[in-house]
Design a protein around this motif. Structure first.
Motif, PDB file in Angstrom:
ATOM      1  N   LYS A  42       0.808  -1.225   0.000  1.00 43.08           N
ATOM      2  CA  LYS A  42       0.000   0.000   0.000  1.00 43.08           C
ATOM      3  C   LYS A  42       0.842   1.277   0.000  1.00 43.08           C
ATOM      4  O   LYS A  42       0.305   2.367  -0.084  1.00 43.08           O
ATOM      5  N   GLN A  75       0.290  10.973   2.572  1.00 44.99           N
ATOM      6  CA  GLN A  75      -0.497  10.498   1.432  1.00 44.99           C
ATOM      7  C   GLN A  75       0.338  10.411   0.151  1.00 44.99           C
ATOM      8  O   GLN A  75       0.128   9.514  -0.660  1.00 44.99           O
ATOM      9  N   LYS A  80      -1.815   4.946  -4.909  1.00 48.06           N
ATOM     10  CA  LYS A  80      -2.992   5.681  -5.356  1.00 48.06           C
ATOM     11  C   LYS A  80      -4.253   4.956  -4.899  1.00 48.06           C
ATOM     12  O   LYS A  80      -4.319   3.733  -4.905  1.00 48.06           O
ATOM     13  N   ASP A  81      -5.239   5.707  -4.484  1.00 46.14           N
ATOM     14  CA  ASP A  81      -6.532   5.195  -4.035  1.00 46.14           C
ATOM     15  C   ASP A  81      -6.488   4.425  -2.713  1.00 46.14           C
ATOM     16  O   ASP A  81      -7.453   3.767  -2.363  1.00 46.14           O
ATOM     17  N   HIS A  83      -6.300   4.697   1.353  1.00 47.04           N
ATOM     18  CA  HIS A  83      -6.482   5.638   2.448  1.00 47.04           C
ATOM     19  C   HIS A  83      -6.174   4.918   3.757  1.00 47.04           C
ATOM     20  O   HIS A  83      -6.765   3.861   4.028  1.00 47.04           O
ATOM     21  N   PRO A  84      -5.257   5.454   4.563  1.00 44.72           N
ATOM     22  CA  PRO A  84      -4.850   4.763   5.787  1.00 44.72           C
ATOM     23  C   PRO A  84      -5.979   4.560   6.796  1.00 44.72           C
ATOM     24  O   PRO A  84      -5.848   3.755   7.704  1.00 44.72           O
ATOM     25  N   THR A  85      -7.094   5.244   6.632  1.00 42.22           N
ATOM     26  CA  THR A  85      -8.215   5.038   7.551  1.00 42.22           C
ATOM     27  C   THR A  85      -8.771   3.618   7.439  1.00 42.22           C
ATOM     28  O   THR A  85      -9.460   3.168   8.350  1.00 42.22           O
ATOM     29  N   THR A  86      -8.438   2.921   6.362  1.00 38.85           N
ATOM     30  CA  THR A  86      -8.900   1.538   6.223  1.00 38.85           C
ATOM     31  C   THR A  86      -8.154   0.591   7.157  1.00 38.85           C
ATOM     32  O   THR A  86      -8.627  -0.507   7.419  1.00 38.85           O
ATOM     33  N   ASN A  89      -7.947   4.084  12.359  1.00 33.15           N
ATOM     34  CA  ASN A  89      -8.802   5.256  12.435  1.00 33.15           C
ATOM     35  C   ASN A  89      -8.167   6.262  13.402  1.00 33.15           C
ATOM     36  O   ASN A  89      -8.341   6.162  14.608  1.00 33.15           O
TER      37      ASN A  89
END
Length: 114
Positions: A42, A75, A80-81, A83-86, A89
């Motif tokens: 990622k 970021q 690309k595409d 998001h570390p929130t996945t 949190n």
């Protein structure tokens, strides 16, 4: 048989499952859960190597530590595409506090990439 000098420094080495061989070399002597490699996919390749080195230097080759390092990655260094929130949190305040603390603990000191 002479070895190709370029391959000794990591050039001309093919990635394995999207992870460069240099990362495998860094993690070679550590027990690594395979999920860590999925997470490393990622982030951009230079950051992958940096994360692997940090985990080994801090003696924290753990899935939760990899998640934290990836969550604290800017970021611009993420795929690309993604998001570390996945994977974590965190509020901006939490990210900032954790980045400062990690920079303080990191072997690179205040030169932390976060």
């Amino acid at each position: 048989m002479a070895r190709d000098p370029a391959s000794d420094i990591g050039e001309n080495r093919e990635p394995v499952s999207g992870v460069c061989p240099d990362v495998f070399d860094v993690l070679r002597d550590s027990p690594v859960k395979t999920k860590i490699f999925g997470l490393l996919q990622k982030v951009l390749s230079a950051r992958r190597l940096e994360i692997a080195r940090l985990m080994v230097a801090m003696d924290r080759v753990r899935l939760t530590y990899a998640r934290m390092l990836i969550a604290l990655t800017p970021q611009a260094l993420l795929s690309k595409d993604f998001h570390p929130t996945t994977i974590a949190n965190l509020t901006e305040g939490m990210r900032g506090a954790m980045a400062l603390e990690l920079g303080r603990l990191s072997p690179c000191g205040s030169k932390s990439p976060f």
